[in-house]
Design a protein around this motif. Structure first.
Motif, PDB file in Angstrom:
ATOM      1  N   LYS A   8     -56.109  85.886 -11.849  1.00  0.00           N
ATOM      2  CA  LYS A   8     -55.028  86.625 -12.622  1.00  0.00           C
ATOM      3  C   LYS A   8     -53.673  85.430 -12.382  1.00  0.00           C
ATOM      4  N   SER A   9     -52.959  85.370 -13.399  1.00  0.00           N
ATOM      5  CA  SER A   9     -51.747  84.605 -13.020  1.00  0.00           C
ATOM      6  C   SER A   9     -50.843  85.117 -12.252  1.00  0.00           C
ATOM      7  N   ARG A  10     -50.691  86.341 -12.208  1.00  0.00           N
ATOM      8  CA  ARG A  10     -49.829  87.099 -10.930  1.00  0.00           C
ATOM      9  C   ARG A  10     -49.853  86.419  -9.496  1.00  0.00           C
ATOM     10  N   TYR A  11     -51.167  85.869  -9.111  1.00  0.00           N
ATOM     11  CA  TYR A  11     -51.258  85.232  -8.172  1.00  0.00           C
ATOM     12  C   TYR A  11     -50.321  84.093  -7.943  1.00  0.00           C
ATOM     13  N   VAL A  12     -50.600  83.267  -8.801  1.00  0.00           N
ATOM     14  CA  VAL A  12     -49.769  82.096  -9.004  1.00  0.00           C
ATOM     15  C   VAL A  12     -48.284  82.255  -9.019  1.00  0.00           C
ATOM     16  N   ALA A  13     -47.733  83.254  -9.529  1.00  0.00           N
ATOM     17  CA  ALA A  13     -46.414  83.615  -9.593  1.00  0.00           C
ATOM     18  C   ALA A  13     -45.720  83.838  -8.260  1.00  0.00           C
ATOM     19  N   SER A  14     -46.858  84.599  -7.645  1.00  0.00           N
ATOM     20  CA  SER A  14     -46.366  85.160  -6.234  1.00  0.00           C
ATOM     21  C   SER A  14     -46.293  84.102  -5.128  1.00  0.00           C
ATOM     22  N   VAL A  15     -47.137  83.141  -5.285  1.00  0.00           N
ATOM     23  CA  VAL A  15     -47.286  82.352  -4.026  1.00  0.00           C
ATOM     24  C   VAL A  15     -46.138  81.673  -3.741  1.00  0.00           C
ATOM     25  N   LEU A  16     -46.017  81.497  -2.354  1.00  0.00           N
ATOM     26  CA  LEU A  16     -45.196  80.478  -1.577  1.00  0.00           C
ATOM     27  C   LEU A  16     -43.688  81.048  -1.990  1.00  0.00           C
ATOM     28  N   ARG A  17     -43.419  82.087  -2.417  1.00  0.00           N
ATOM     29  CA  ARG A  17     -42.328  82.652  -2.677  1.00  0.00           C
ATOM     30  C   ARG A  17     -41.599  83.353  -1.471  1.00  0.00           C
TER      31      ARG A  17
ATOM     32  N   MET B 137     -52.065  74.839  -7.422  1.00  0.00           N
ATOM     33  CA  MET B 137     -51.360  73.739  -8.257  1.00  0.00           C
ATOM     34  C   MET B 137     -52.402  73.318  -9.511  1.00  0.00           C
ATOM     35  N   GLN B 138     -53.284  73.001  -9.014  1.00  0.00           N
ATOM     36  CA  GLN B 138     -54.645  72.573  -9.979  1.00  0.00           C
ATOM     37  C   GLN B 138     -54.876  73.521 -11.181  1.00  0.00           C
ATOM     38  N   TRP B 139     -55.013  74.957 -10.723  1.00  0.00           N
ATOM     39  CA  TRP B 139     -55.239  76.033 -11.719  1.00  0.00           C
ATOM     40  C   TRP B 139     -54.044  76.097 -12.690  1.00  0.00           C
ATOM     41  N   ARG B 417     -54.342  60.060  -3.789  1.00  0.00           N
ATOM     42  CA  ARG B 417     -53.748  61.074  -4.804  1.00  0.00           C
ATOM     43  C   ARG B 417     -54.603  62.358  -5.245  1.00  0.00           C
ATOM     44  N   PHE B 418     -54.110  63.526  -5.367  1.00  0.00           N
ATOM     45  CA  PHE B 418     -54.834  64.557  -5.773  1.00  0.00           C
ATOM     46  C   PHE B 418     -54.766  64.825  -7.226  1.00  0.00           C
ATOM     47  N   VAL B 419     -56.009  64.605  -7.877  1.00  0.00           N
ATOM     48  CA  VAL B 419     -55.929  64.746  -9.342  1.00  0.00           C
ATOM     49  C   VAL B 419     -56.896  65.908  -9.853  1.00  0.00           C
ATOM     50  N   PRO B 420     -56.310  66.476 -11.008  1.00  0.00           N
ATOM     51  CA  PRO B 420     -57.015  67.753 -11.213  1.00  0.00           C
ATOM     52  C   PRO B 420     -58.223  67.764 -11.939  1.00  0.00           C
ATOM     53  N   HIS B 421     -58.994  68.764 -12.168  1.00  0.00           N
ATOM     54  CA  HIS B 421     -60.197  68.441 -13.156  1.00  0.00           C
ATOM     55  C   HIS B 421     -60.230  69.803 -13.952  1.00  0.00           C
ATOM     56  N   CYS B 422     -61.197  69.568 -14.798  1.00  0.00           N
ATOM     57  CA  CYS B 422     -61.742  70.764 -15.857  1.00  0.00           C
ATOM     58  C   CYS B 422     -63.059  70.426 -16.092  1.00  0.00           C
ATOM     59  N   PHE B 423     -63.532  71.570 -16.570  1.00  0.00           N
ATOM     60  CA  PHE B 423     -64.947  71.288 -17.403  1.00  0.00           C
ATOM     61  C   PHE B 423     -64.951  72.215 -18.654  1.00  0.00           C
TER      62      PHE B 423
END
Lengths: 201, 425
Positions: A8-17, B137-139, B417-423
């Protein structure tokens, strides 16, 4: 297979803050409900019992339990020890990392340093390394809420301050000392690891 | 899998910094800035390829655990350069692997040249990095750039779940330390060298630990203190103190981003060994991971599983290949591609000609192993050919996602370099 978008996107929003994470030496106020106040002690000293220690914030508070003149003498003795033995810090931030409250002390040469603020003084028969003299010591609250003397931890205050008196149940050692001796700390033993070739893999 | 070049539409530097990812730009080998996070391209996989990677990673992890069990049962510690005390710690830790010495994670580096092969290059089982890039970051890139596609990445939730397991296991076991402070039972201290990438990685893992119910505290490794009491802290342990943080709180649960062998060789090394042995400190990754992060594991894997399709042939002695072959020489304890070289061997196992590629570095005194060279995933770009290594993550014992590193050279290094992926499902 668990490779679909189940995050869920809430994870990304909270990280590293940094919300909630204690970074380096910042003091924490958190108090988990499951945590017990300190009653144990290192094996270096044999604990023979416990004693309720009263900490007085003023002569008036003390005077409800003891002779006002004895209270005044006790407070003066605590202040003397405070001036001589309380830890000193070059800046306020350092001091507040370890202590709940700090005060700035100006020196005659125009400089200044920081010391923990006395929450009060304790007095009693068994103070002073097993003798039966009447002793008194300054008491401080550290950043985690424990009551400490200049070199010993007494414990977590059991009662909030009422009329300027706080009670702490503190361990008593075979030698007659109250509280737990604070260990000597040395640092930097993982310094070479930090200075090595940089990033992990 | 296929590399697709695209024009980055968004201001990705700001997006990265918004997420706290402040090590997105590295220093180029010749000096000057060079992006470390690179979204001017992405790798497109098929669902079938993702399934294959997932299955191969899980199988490799199982093979690695079998190899550790073998090494410990047969006491084959010599190639790993462990002292008797360290070997004892590793064996004791392995015996507790289902208890308080649970593993959190690890990252396989895989070569996937595009002919259907998947080959294990190595297992970064002790201090893998690139985690934040892969997990977050990738996500976030996928959500912004290709919200309709999918990604092999459930790293974050897997890490939270595993940290929860570890926390409950630790709490159930308690701490034998007779300290007056009990709050350390639920606190995880995370330490690393004070450099941006490692600081960022433990900051992320601290967030994960917090979400899993730990109290999390991060500090630079050189700020860890030793509280000396002058007498044993637990009966019979011979340990006369414990580690403390900068608030003098005892450290009972330790996540370290420095390799075990560095910490053990440091001034506090013997103390760490004694505390871990006595169960006063629990460490992530646990000590038994020392066997898997050491490249001496590669010849052992090959010996136990000769000819296995997921392995590259590997030997401690380069004369053992017995045929002309291109090989990669890897220092046993090397990191980030340092001191790795690629050369051709003749039938007698002697090096012919100049090395095809070589990276300098501080490693190698501990000895080398030799591994059959296999092609990596490759692509042609406007700037010339690029080579990609697939970092495939294990969390707990499960295969949970990948992150791809690209370089212009054959050896993947610190600035790849870190390059993202998808499928597309």
């Amino acid at each position: 297979m668990k490779k679909s978008k189940i995050r869920k996107s809430r994870y990304v929003a909270s990280v590293l803050r940094g919300a909630g994470v204690v970074i380096l030496a910042l003091p924490i106020a958190a108090c988990d409900p499951g945590q017990q106040a300190a009653t144990e002690q290192p094996a270096t000293e044999q604990k023979v019992g416990e004693q309720d220690v009263k900490i007085y914030s003023s002569i008036e508070a003390c005077a409800s339990d003891a002779d006002p003149a004895a209270c005044e003498a006790a407070r003066n003795q605590a202040i003397t020890e405070h001036r001589e033995k309380a830890p000193r810090y070059t800046n306020a931030e350092q001091c507040r990392t370890e202590n709940k409250e700090c005060e700035e002390v100006r020196t005659s040469s125009g400089g200044s340093y920081f010391m923990p603020m006395m929450m009060g003084f304790m007095m009693g028969r068994m103070l002073g390394g097993g003798g039966y003299g009447f002793g008194s010591r300054p008491v401080y609250t550290d950043s985690q809420g424990y009551a400490n003397t200049t070199d010993r931890r007494l414990g977590m205050p059991a009662t909030p301050s009422a009329g300027g008196t706080t009670t702490v149940r503190a361990p008593v050692t075979a030698g007659g000392d109250i509280g737990t001796r604070t260990a000597t700390v040395s640092r930097g033993g993982f310094g070479s690891s930090s200075a090595r070739f940089g990033a992990a893999s | 899998m296929e590399r697709v070049a695209i024009t980055p539409l968004r201001d990705w530097q700001s997006a990265a910094e918004e997420l706290g990812f402040d090590w997105h730009t590295a220093e180029a080998p010749g000096g000057g800035p060079q992006p470390y996070w690179d979204e001017s391209a992405y790798w497109q996989l098929s669902a079938a390829e993702v399934d294959d990677i997932e299955a191969a990673t899980a199988e490799l992890h199982a093979m690695c655990l079998d190899a550790v069990a073998h090494i410990i049962a047969e006491k084959e510690f010599t190639p790993f350069g462990l002292t008797p005390a360290q070997a004892g710690l590793v064996a004791a830790s392995w015996a507790r692997r289902e208890d308080e010495d649970l593993s959190l994670y690890g990252r396989f580096d895989l070569a996937i040249p595009g002919n259907g092969d998947i080959k294990m290059l190595e297992y970064n089982a002790d201090t893998p990095t690139g985690l934040y890039e892969a997990a977050v970051m990738q996500w976030q890139w996928l959500q912004t750039v290709f919200p309709d596609r999918d990604q092999f990445n459930s790293l974050h939730e897997a890490l939270v779940a595993r940290f929860q397991e570890i926390r409950l296991r630790w709490q159930a076991r308690g701490v034998p330390m007779e300290s007056e402070r009990r709050e350390e039972l639920n606190t995880l201290h995370l330490i690393a060298a004070d450099i941006p990438e490692d600081r960022g990685t433990i900051a992320y893992l601290a967030e994960v630990a917090l979400e899993a119910g730990f109290r999390a505290k991060t500090l630079a490794a050189d700020r860890v203190g030793w509280a000396e009491t002058g007498a044993p802290v637990t009966r019979g342990s011979g340990v006369t103190g414990w580690f403390v943080d900068t608030e003098d709180q005892p450290i009972a649960g330790l996540f370290k981003l420095q390799p075990w062998e560095w910490l053990l060789a440091d001034d506090f090394g013997e103390k760490l060994l004694a505390l871990t042995d006595a169960g006063i400190v629990r460490v992530i990754e646990p000590a038994w991971k020392m066997l898997l992060s050491n490249k001496a594991i590669l010849p052992v894997l090959w010996r136990l599983n000769p000819g296995h399709a997921l392995l590259c042939e590997a030997h401690a002695d380069r004369h053992a290949f017995k045929r002309p072959l291109r090989v990669v020489a890897k220092p046993k304890l090397g990191r980030e591609g340092a001191n790795v070289s690629i050369a051709d061997l003749d039938a007698a196992g002697e090096i012919t000609g100049a090395p095809l590629d070589h990276v300098d570095g501080p490693y190698g005194q501990e000895g080398y192993i030799y591994q059959e060279a296999v092609p990596l995933a490759q692509a042609t770009t406007a700037r010339g050919p690029v080579h990609a290594v697939i970092g495939s993550w294990i969390v707990g014992d499960e295969s949970r996602g990948i992150g791809i590193r690209e370089s212009n050279t054959l050896i993947t290094g610190n600035t790849s370099r870190f390059v993202p992926h998808c499928f597309t499902p």
